[in-house]
Design a protein around this motif. Structure first.
Motif, PDB file in Angstrom:
ATOM      1  N   ARG A   1     -30.871  74.451  12.717  1.00  0.00           N
ATOM      2  CA  ARG A   1     -30.836  73.081  13.202  1.00  0.00           C
ATOM      3  C   ARG A   1     -31.602  72.953  14.510  1.00  0.00           C
ATOM      4  O   ARG A   1     -32.318  71.964  14.738  1.00  0.00           O
TER       5      ARG A   1
ATOM      6  N   ALA B   1     -18.435  85.659   9.168  1.00  0.00           N
ATOM      7  CA  ALA B   1     -18.272  84.226   8.917  1.00  0.00           C
ATOM      8  C   ALA B   1     -18.885  83.405  10.050  1.00  0.00           C
ATOM      9  O   ALA B   1     -19.548  82.384   9.809  1.00  0.00           O
ATOM     10  N   LEU B   2     -18.674  83.852  11.284  1.00  0.00           N
ATOM     11  CA  LEU B   2     -19.265  83.172  12.428  1.00  0.00           C
ATOM     12  C   LEU B   2     -20.786  83.251  12.390  1.00  0.00           C
ATOM     13  O   LEU B   2     -21.487  82.301  12.776  1.00  0.00           O
TER      14      LEU B   2
ATOM     15  N   ARG C   1     -16.459  87.973  12.163  1.00  0.00           N
ATOM     16  CA  ARG C   1     -17.793  87.920  12.799  1.00  0.00           C
ATOM     17  C   ARG C   1     -18.863  87.529  11.786  1.00  0.00           C
ATOM     18  O   ARG C   1     -19.795  86.767  12.108  1.00  0.00           O
TER      19      ARG C   1
ATOM     20  N   GLU D   1     -22.774  83.083   9.936  1.00  0.00           N
ATOM     21  CA  GLU D   1     -23.332  82.026   9.096  1.00  0.00           C
ATOM     22  C   GLU D   1     -23.420  80.710   9.868  1.00  0.00           C
ATOM     23  O   GLU D   1     -24.404  79.977   9.743  1.00  0.00           O
ATOM     24  N   ALA D   2     -22.383  80.417  10.664  1.00  0.00           N
ATOM     25  CA  ALA D   2     -22.412  79.205  11.482  1.00  0.00           C
ATOM     26  C   ALA D   2     -23.500  79.295  12.548  1.00  0.00           C
ATOM     27  O   ALA D   2     -24.193  78.310  12.835  1.00  0.00           O
ATOM     28  N   GLU D   3     -23.665  80.479  13.146  1.00  0.00           N
ATOM     29  CA  GLU D   3     -24.712  80.660  14.151  1.00  0.00           C
ATOM     30  C   GLU D   3     -26.100  80.486  13.539  1.00  0.00           C
ATOM     31  O   GLU D   3     -26.994  79.883  14.145  1.00  0.00           O
ATOM     32  N   LYS D   4     -26.290  81.014  12.332  1.00  0.00           N
ATOM     33  CA  LYS D   4     -27.587  80.863  11.664  1.00  0.00           C
ATOM     34  C   LYS D   4     -27.876  79.393  11.351  1.00  0.00           C
ATOM     35  O   LYS D   4     -29.018  78.932  11.499  1.00  0.00           O
ATOM     36  N   ALA D   5     -26.851  78.658  10.942  1.00  0.00           N
ATOM     37  CA  ALA D   5     -27.029  77.235  10.651  1.00  0.00           C
ATOM     38  C   ALA D   5     -27.421  76.483  11.921  1.00  0.00           C
ATOM     39  O   ALA D   5     -28.284  75.594  11.894  1.00  0.00           O
ATOM     40  N   LEU D   6     -26.788  76.839  13.052  1.00  0.00           N
ATOM     41  CA  LEU D   6     -27.118  76.204  14.325  1.00  0.00           C
ATOM     42  C   LEU D   6     -28.550  76.536  14.730  1.00  0.00           C
ATOM     43  O   LEU D   6     -29.282  75.674  15.230  1.00  0.00           O
ATOM     44  N   THR D   7     -28.971  77.782  14.525  1.00  0.00           N
ATOM     45  CA  THR D   7     -30.337  78.177  14.854  1.00  0.00           C
ATOM     46  C   THR D   7     -31.351  77.387  14.035  1.00  0.00           C
ATOM     47  O   THR D   7     -32.360  76.900  14.559  1.00  0.00           O
TER      48      THR D   7
END
Length: 254
Positions: free
Chosen positions: A29, A18-19, A16, A21-27
């Motif tokens: 963007r 690790a995910l 979770r 970090e990907a969610e924060k990057a999407l936010t």
């Protein structure tokens, strides 16, 4: 036993994080894309559009109702439909809840369709909606903002929708089965049904002048479709093989 991966709480937490970090990057963007939308050049709207509303005749500036910003949802409800599009109806189910908040933040939300105001008002009552809805039946608004098309455009493959000119999937002679099904629920045929398309457009009013600032269509509306934002966070996601939704008063009681 479930075929899905299982694990300990510690394993879940590591995955979770690790995910996250990907969610924060999407936010981040998404925030950048919003800034790019707001930086688009504004285009002055000089045409005198006249709409029918439940309050009477209205111009485009009238639809702002004293606010400086206007968001228009291009609702698929053509003049020959007997009911609004089920997909647009699903999106619009959320409008009542947040329209009041937008209005308090200098942003007016309204739907616009080509059906007569009598049809729109009756459908609003059926759906239990209160947001404003204007009829563009007697003007070129829908055509100018590329959400309605003539029979000739459809026949000649000359439709420009979602920033692409030419034939689209819904324009082919043998329309996909879901399109036929949705057309039938609107009391019309696929060709008539697809002469109207969904979209949203944004406008600003400054010193008495209206400017068009943004429009989006097709999958660009996903972010406005509230149920999908929830389904994307559900254990099985969207979990669909085709259209499954109906108008909210057409589901069987469970």
């Amino acid at each position: 036993m479930t075929p899905h991966a299982t694990g300990t709480r510690e394993q879940w937490l590591a995955a979770r994080i690790a995910l996250l970090e990907a969610e924060k990057a999407l936010t981040r963007r998404s925030d950048e894309l919003a800034r790019q939308r707001q930086a688009l050049p504004w285009v002055r709207v000089d045409k005198d559009y006249r709409f029918d509303t439940e309050k009477g005749s209205a111009t485009l500036p009238d639809l702002f109702e004293g606010r400086s910003q206007l968001l228009v949802y291009h609702f698929m409800f053509g003049p020959d439909y007997k009911a609004g599009c089920p997909s647009c109806s699903s999106i619009a189910d959320a409008f009542n809840g947040f329209a009041v908040h937008l209005a308090q933040h200098d942003v007016m939300l309204t739907a616009v369709s080509r059906a007569s105001i009598d049809k729109l008002a009756a459908y609003k009552r059926r759906m239990g909606w209160s947001f404003p809805w204007a009829s563009s039946q007697d003007n070129d608004f829908n055509f100018d903002f590329n959400v309605s098309f003539t029979e000739m455009q459809q026949r000649d493959g000359a439709i420009e929708y979602n920033y692409r000119r030419g034939s689209h999937a819904m324009d082919i002679e043998n329309a996909p089965e879901p399109v036929k099904q949705f057309a039938a629920t609107c009391g019309t045929d696929a060709k008539t049904y697809t002469r109207d398309r969904p979209g949203m457009s944004a406008f600003v009013l400054e010193d008495g002048v209206v400017y068009h600032t943004y429009s989006t269509y097709a999958r660009g509306l996903d972010g406005l479709w509230g149920m999908y934002q929830w389904l994307d966070r559900a254990p099985l996601g969207r979990n669909e093989a085709g259209p499954w939704w109906k108008r909210h008063d057409e589901y069987p009681e469970r």
